[in-house]
Design a protein around this motif. Structure first.
Motif, short mmCIF file in Angstrom:
data_model
loop_
_atom_site.label_atom_id
_atom_site.label_comp_id
_atom_site.label_asym_id
_atom_site.label_seq_id
_atom_site.Cartn_x
_atom_site.Cartn_y
_atom_site.Cartn_z
N UNK A 123 38.28 38.63 53.88
CA UNK A 123 37.52 39.55 53.03
C UNK A 123 38.42 40.60 52.41
N UNK A 124 39.40 41.09 53.17
CA UNK A 124 40.34 42.06 52.60
C UNK A 124 41.10 41.45 51.44
N UNK A 125 41.59 40.22 51.62
CA UNK A 125 42.30 39.53 50.55
C UNK A 125 41.40 39.37 49.32
N UNK A 126 40.18 38.90 49.54
CA UNK A 126 39.26 38.67 48.42
C UNK A 126 38.88 39.97 47.72
N UNK A 127 38.72 41.05 48.48
CA UNK A 127 38.36 42.35 47.93
C UNK A 127 39.39 42.80 46.90
N UNK A 128 40.65 42.83 47.30
CA UNK A 128 41.70 43.27 46.38
C UNK A 128 41.91 42.26 45.25
N UNK A 129 41.82 40.98 45.58
CA UNK A 129 42.07 39.95 44.57
C UNK A 129 40.99 39.97 43.49
N UNK A 130 39.73 40.14 43.89
CA UNK A 130 38.65 40.18 42.91
C UNK A 130 38.75 41.44 42.04
N UNK A 131 39.18 42.55 42.63
CA UNK A 131 39.41 43.76 41.84
C UNK A 131 40.45 43.47 40.76
N UNK A 132 41.53 42.82 41.15
CA UNK A 132 42.59 42.48 40.20
C UNK A 132 42.08 41.54 39.12
N UNK A 133 41.31 40.52 39.51
CA UNK A 133 40.77 39.55 38.55
C UNK A 133 39.79 40.21 37.58
N UNK A 134 39.00 41.12 38.06
CA UNK A 134 38.03 41.79 37.20
C UNK A 134 38.69 42.72 36.19
N UNK A 135 39.88 43.25 36.54
CA UNK A 135 40.58 44.15 35.64
C UNK A 135 41.46 43.40 34.64
N UNK A 136 41.71 42.12 34.88
CA UNK A 136 42.54 41.33 33.97
C UNK A 136 41.78 41.07 32.66
N UNK A 137 42.52 40.98 31.58
CA UNK A 137 41.92 40.67 30.28
C UNK A 137 41.29 39.29 30.36
N UNK A 138 40.01 39.19 29.97
CA UNK A 138 39.31 37.92 30.08
C UNK A 138 39.12 37.50 31.51
N UNK A 139 38.91 38.50 32.39
CA UNK A 139 38.85 38.27 33.83
C UNK A 139 37.70 37.42 34.28
N UNK A 140 37.63 37.26 35.58
CA UNK A 140 36.64 36.42 36.23
C UNK A 140 35.21 36.83 35.86
N UNK A 141 34.37 35.84 35.57
CA UNK A 141 32.99 36.15 35.15
C UNK A 141 31.97 35.93 36.27
N UNK A 142 32.38 35.29 37.37
CA UNK A 142 31.41 34.99 38.42
C UNK A 142 31.66 35.76 39.72
N UNK A 143 32.89 36.18 39.98
CA UNK A 143 33.18 36.95 41.19
C UNK A 143 33.05 38.44 40.91
N UNK A 144 32.31 39.14 41.77
CA UNK A 144 32.06 40.56 41.59
C UNK A 144 32.68 41.34 42.74
N UNK A 145 33.09 42.60 42.45
CA UNK A 145 33.66 43.45 43.48
C UNK A 145 32.60 43.80 44.51
N UNK A 146 31.41 44.14 44.03
CA UNK A 146 30.31 44.49 44.92
C UNK A 146 29.15 43.52 44.68
N UNK A 147 28.88 42.70 45.68
CA UNK A 147 27.85 41.66 45.57
C UNK A 147 26.53 42.18 46.14
#
Length: 256
Positions: A131-155
């Motif tokens: 969960x720690x890995x996914x938490x930081x990784x999803x934050x990074x993905x959400x901040x990337x240009x054209x980032x992830x559309x299905x994974x959310x930082x807070x579910x």
């Protein structure tokens, strides 16, 4: 297709199955196979690995655990290739992962002298690590240009179904997801509540963090089984949890 922009890419030690997953997904691109089919396939592969553990076939168990990691990378790749992202697939993938993690550890407990209570503790530890890995990784993905559309930082809220899926399936799978992952998410969020405000995580930090990725956790198990270290798997993952506090400390002190 990458989940990150070029500047955000890092050496992900848990993502060794990505090349196979990408290759496998390309073979299925023009077929009737869907990402959900691939998710079901990696679930079956995990069950075969568990069968091998229960029958003391540890080399075969290691092979199928690693194969599961490769196939696990293919469902998301296929969804991006076919342009059919779905919340249903995202939640089903995660639910399969946590169920298989539990079953892997229970199988190891059954064939070894490990206490079932320590095994439960190891399961909790493994989930907190991931969960720690996914938490930081999803934050990074959400901040990337054209980032992830299905994974959310807070579910916290049931998402609206995407065109390729039904709202009913999203509702059901999101409900299951929040039941099995909710407590772990809350614990990690409580330990580092300000992480989502960070502008960017350095590549070296993400590489260090990937030691907690599911793929790397499974790699450790796949190495320890045929080496005859089955009795050490549970205590290892309990001890390995100490790194959570080290990683969060590094984030808070050096990465603002």
């Amino acid at each position: 297709m990458s989940k990150l922009t070029a500047q955000d890419k890092f050496l992900d030690l848990s993502d060794y199955g990505r090349s196979f997953g990408r290759f496998f997904a390309h073979q299925l691109k023009n077929t009737c196979f869907t990402p959900i089919h691939v998710t079901l396939l990696f679930g079956l592969t995990g069950l075969i690995a568990i069968y091998c553990i229960l029958n003391n076939h540890y080399f075969f168990a290691a092979f199928f655990i690693l194969l599961k990691s490769g196939i696990d990378a293919a469902d998301g790749e296929l969804a991006r290739l076919k342009k059919t992202p779905s919340y249903s697939g995202r939640y089903l993938d995660s639910v399969f992962d946590i169920v298989l993690n539990f079953m892997f550890l229970m199988a190891i407990c059954y064939v070894s002298k490990t206490s079932i209570w320590f095994t439960f503790l190891a399961f909790i530890c493994i989930q907190l690590q991931g969960t720690l890995y996914n938490y930081y990784y999803v934050i990074l993905r959400n901040k990337s240009v054209g980032g992830d559309s299905t994974s959310k930082i807070f579910e916290y809220k049931t998402p609206k179904a995407l065109p390729a899926e039904s709202q009913k399936s999203v509702n059901i799978l999101f409900g299951i997801y929040t039941i099995v992952y909710g407590a772990f998410d809350k614990i990690i969020h409580a330990l580092d509540q300000q992480a989502y405000k960070v502008k960017n995580f350095p590549n070296w930090f993400m590489t260090l963090l990937s030691l907690y990725g599911l793929g790397f956790q499974l790699l450790i198990i796949a190495v320890m089984l045929p080496m005859g270290w089955i009795e050490l798997i549970v205590p290892f993952f309990i001890t390995y949890t100490v790194l959570i506090f080290i990683l969060i400390g590094i984030r808070k002190v050096f990465i603002k």
